[in-house]
Design an enzyme around this catalytic site. Structure first.
Site, PDB file in Angstrom:
ATOM      1  N   ALA A  61       0.798  -1.229   0.000  1.00  0.00           N
ATOM      2  CA  ALA A  61       0.000   0.000   0.000  1.00  0.00           C
ATOM      3  C   ALA A  61       0.833   1.284   0.000  1.00  0.00           C
ATOM      4  CB  ALA A  61      -0.980  -0.033   1.179  1.00  0.00           C
ATOM      5  N   ARG A 108      -4.923   0.151  -9.052  1.00  0.00           N
ATOM      6  CA  ARG A 108      -5.357  -0.891  -8.125  1.00  0.00           C
ATOM      7  C   ARG A 108      -6.374  -0.247  -7.182  1.00  0.00           C
ATOM      8  NH1 ARG A 108      -0.932  -4.407  -5.224  1.00  0.00           N
ATOM      9  NH2 ARG A 108      -2.649  -5.912  -5.136  1.00  0.00           N
ATOM     10  N   ASP A 258      -4.356  -2.326   3.793  1.00  0.00           N
ATOM     11  CA  ASP A 258      -4.468  -1.592   2.535  1.00  0.00           C
ATOM     12  C   ASP A 258      -5.515  -0.501   2.616  1.00  0.00           C
ATOM     13  OD1 ASP A 258      -3.400  -4.461   1.844  1.00  0.00           O
ATOM     14  OD2 ASP A 258      -2.818  -3.139   0.185  1.00  0.00           O
ATOM     15  N   ASN A 268      -6.954  -6.179   4.059  1.00  0.00           N
ATOM     16  CA  ASN A 268      -5.562  -6.569   3.902  1.00  0.00           C
ATOM     17  C   ASN A 268      -5.521  -7.810   3.029  1.00  0.00           C
ATOM     18  OD1 ASN A 268      -2.747  -5.964   4.643  1.00  0.00           O
ATOM     19  ND2 ASN A 268      -2.808  -7.940   5.682  1.00  0.00           N
ATOM     20  N   LYS A 269      -4.297  -8.288   2.747  1.00  0.00           N
ATOM     21  CA  LYS A 269      -4.140  -9.432   1.863  1.00  0.00           C
ATOM     22  C   LYS A 269      -5.081 -10.582   2.226  1.00  0.00           C
ATOM     23  CE  LYS A 269      -2.089  -9.515  -0.929  1.00  0.00           C
ATOM     24  NZ  LYS A 269      -2.718  -8.970  -2.140  1.00  0.00           N
TER      25      LYS A 269
HETATM   26  C1  LIG Z   1       2.425  -2.111   4.161  1.00  0.00           C
HETATM   27  S1  LIG Z   1       0.881  -2.573   3.610  1.00  0.00           S
HETATM   28  C2  LIG Z   1       1.234  -3.813   2.448  1.00  0.00           C
HETATM   29  C3  LIG Z   1       0.000  -4.599   2.104  1.00  0.00           C
HETATM   30  O1  LIG Z   1      -0.126  -4.672   0.679  1.00  0.00           O
HETATM   31  C4  LIG Z   1      -0.072  -6.029   0.314  1.00  0.00           C
HETATM   32  O2  LIG Z   1      -0.827  -6.324  -0.817  1.00  0.00           O
HETATM   33  P1  LIG Z   1      -0.079  -6.405  -2.259  1.00  0.00           P
HETATM   34  O3  LIG Z   1       1.166  -7.202  -2.062  1.00  0.00           O
HETATM   35  O4  LIG Z   1      -1.117  -7.079  -3.141  1.00  0.00           O
HETATM   36  O5  LIG Z   1       0.177  -4.963  -2.664  1.00  0.00           O
HETATM   37  C5  LIG Z   1      -0.621  -6.736   1.524  1.00  0.00           C
HETATM   38  O6  LIG Z   1      -2.019  -6.565   1.624  1.00  0.00           O
HETATM   39  C6  LIG Z   1       0.112  -6.010   2.601  1.00  0.00           C
HETATM   40  O7  LIG Z   1      -0.375  -6.166   3.894  1.00  0.00           O
END
Ligand SMILES: CSC[C@H]1O[C@H](OP(=O)(O)O)[C@H](O)[C@@H]1O
Length: 354
Positions: A61, A108, A258, A268-269
């Protein structure tokens, strides 16, 4: 217990720089190549930055927030080079600005940091142009605004780290999901920022990293990052977290975010929600780390957070006839399952976010 983390071994994830010819250029780690290769990409093309966010070359994020901001700054540079401001009045410049900001912000949908970073640049450009500045002045102002955002991100992460480290016991065994580390931010990380700050205080025994299907941010990125920083790390499959907690091997779960709704629900993920349910079942505190810019007060609750669905090929690279795939990239953890949300301003009960 761990000694001080070796942060000097971690790359700066993303940085807007002045190239030798004085032009702005974005330099970023292409995270699709990790852990096999630490490679930096360089671009002056805002469209390439949008592609890098969409393809997860840049992900996380806060990191995509910085990328979005840099994309707007690179557009402003391209616009200033392409034609003099004199041949188009401020209203056409501002109309083009709106169009570019909308395109970048759409890369995104879930992480609010992207639209927040773009909006911060939009305000900077509008302010300069409406004050009578030309395209050159706007481009220069945006370069400075991106550098300020980068500095703000790292400072926020270090503050999050300090607040979060205070929550952890000595000898903490921490379970984390995905990568909310330095690689997910400009530098230092949020969830892993808490790990680094706690390790510097000798409080971390080990980190368990969920591999985080389907893209493997835990296996590929968190493990790589923690190993380089000298933090003891054990990789587990996502389906092993329950047994690990049942064995009493986890003292805290620490994850990133996120987007956080006004009531403290956290996107979040994908897989985070399941971890929160398991943590509650096993009496393990569940902590969320995120900069205050991740809180979206415009959304009253988590059901309003847009959840990105990604290419089914991430789950099933070789399609099977008759088999559908569902590939949401995020889920929402209800505030009731979260012990504390840690921002740069402190550690808060989910409903008490400032
Ligand atoms: C520091 S927040 C990062 C957050 O973003 C990740 O998603 P992605 O790898 O798809 O951008 C994941 O949700 C993380 O917790």
């Amino acid at each position: 217990m761990t000694s001080a983390p070796r942060l000097e071994n971690l790359p700066r994830t993303i940085e807007l720089v002045r190239a030798a010819d004085g032009k702005a250029e974005l330099v970023y780690v292409d995270q699709r190549l990790l852990p096999g290769e630490l490679a930096y990409a360089r671009t002056r093309d805002w469209r390439a930055v949008v592609d890098a966010v969409r393809s997860l070359a840049v992900r996380g994020a806060p990191a995509i927030g910085a990328a979005g901001a840099a994309a707007v700054a690179l557009w402003a540079q391209e616009r200033a080079e392409s034609r003099a401001f004199a041949d188009a009045d401020a209203s056409s410049y501002l109309s083009e600005l709106e169009h570019v900001c909308a395109q970048v912000a759409s890369a995104r949908p879930t992480a609010v940091n992207l639209s927040w970073g773009v909006a911060r640049m939009r305000r900077a450009a509008r302010g300069r142009v409406l004050a009578g500045g030309g395209a050159e002045e706007a481009a220069a102002a945006l370069f400075d605004a991106v550098k300020a955002l980068e500095a703000d991100d790292e400072a926020a992460n270090r503050a999050i780290g300090a607040h979060g480290a205070a929550l952890l016991p000595k000898g903490a065994r921490i379970l984390t999901h995905c990568n909310a580390g330095s690689l997910a931010t400009v530098f230092f990380g949020t969830a892993l920022g808490i790990v680094y700050a706690a390790a510097a205080r000798g409080k971390v025994a080990r980190v368990y990293a969920d591999e985080t299907r389907p893209v493997g941010q835990g296996a590929r990125l968190t493990c790589w990052e923690l190993a380089r920083a000298g933090i003891p790390v054990t990789l587990i499959c996502d389906n092993m977290a329950a047994s690990l907690m049942a064995k009493g091997e986890v003292d805290a779960v620490v994850v990133g975010a996120d987007r956080i709704a006004a009531n403290g629900d956290v996107a979040n993920k994908i897989g985070t929600y399941g971890l929160a349910v398991l943590a509650r079942r096993h009496g393990v505190p569940f902590y969320v780390a995120a900069p205050a810019s991740t809180v979206d007060k415009a959304l009253s609750e988590g059901s309003q957070i847009p959840i990105e669905e990604r290419d089914p090929a991430e789950v099933l690279p070789h399609p099977i006839a008759g088999v559908e795939v569902w590939n949401p990239s995020f889920d929402v953890t209800p505030a009731a399952l979260i012990a504390r949300i840690v921002t740069e301003d402190g550690a808060f009960a989910p409903g008490d976010l400032p």
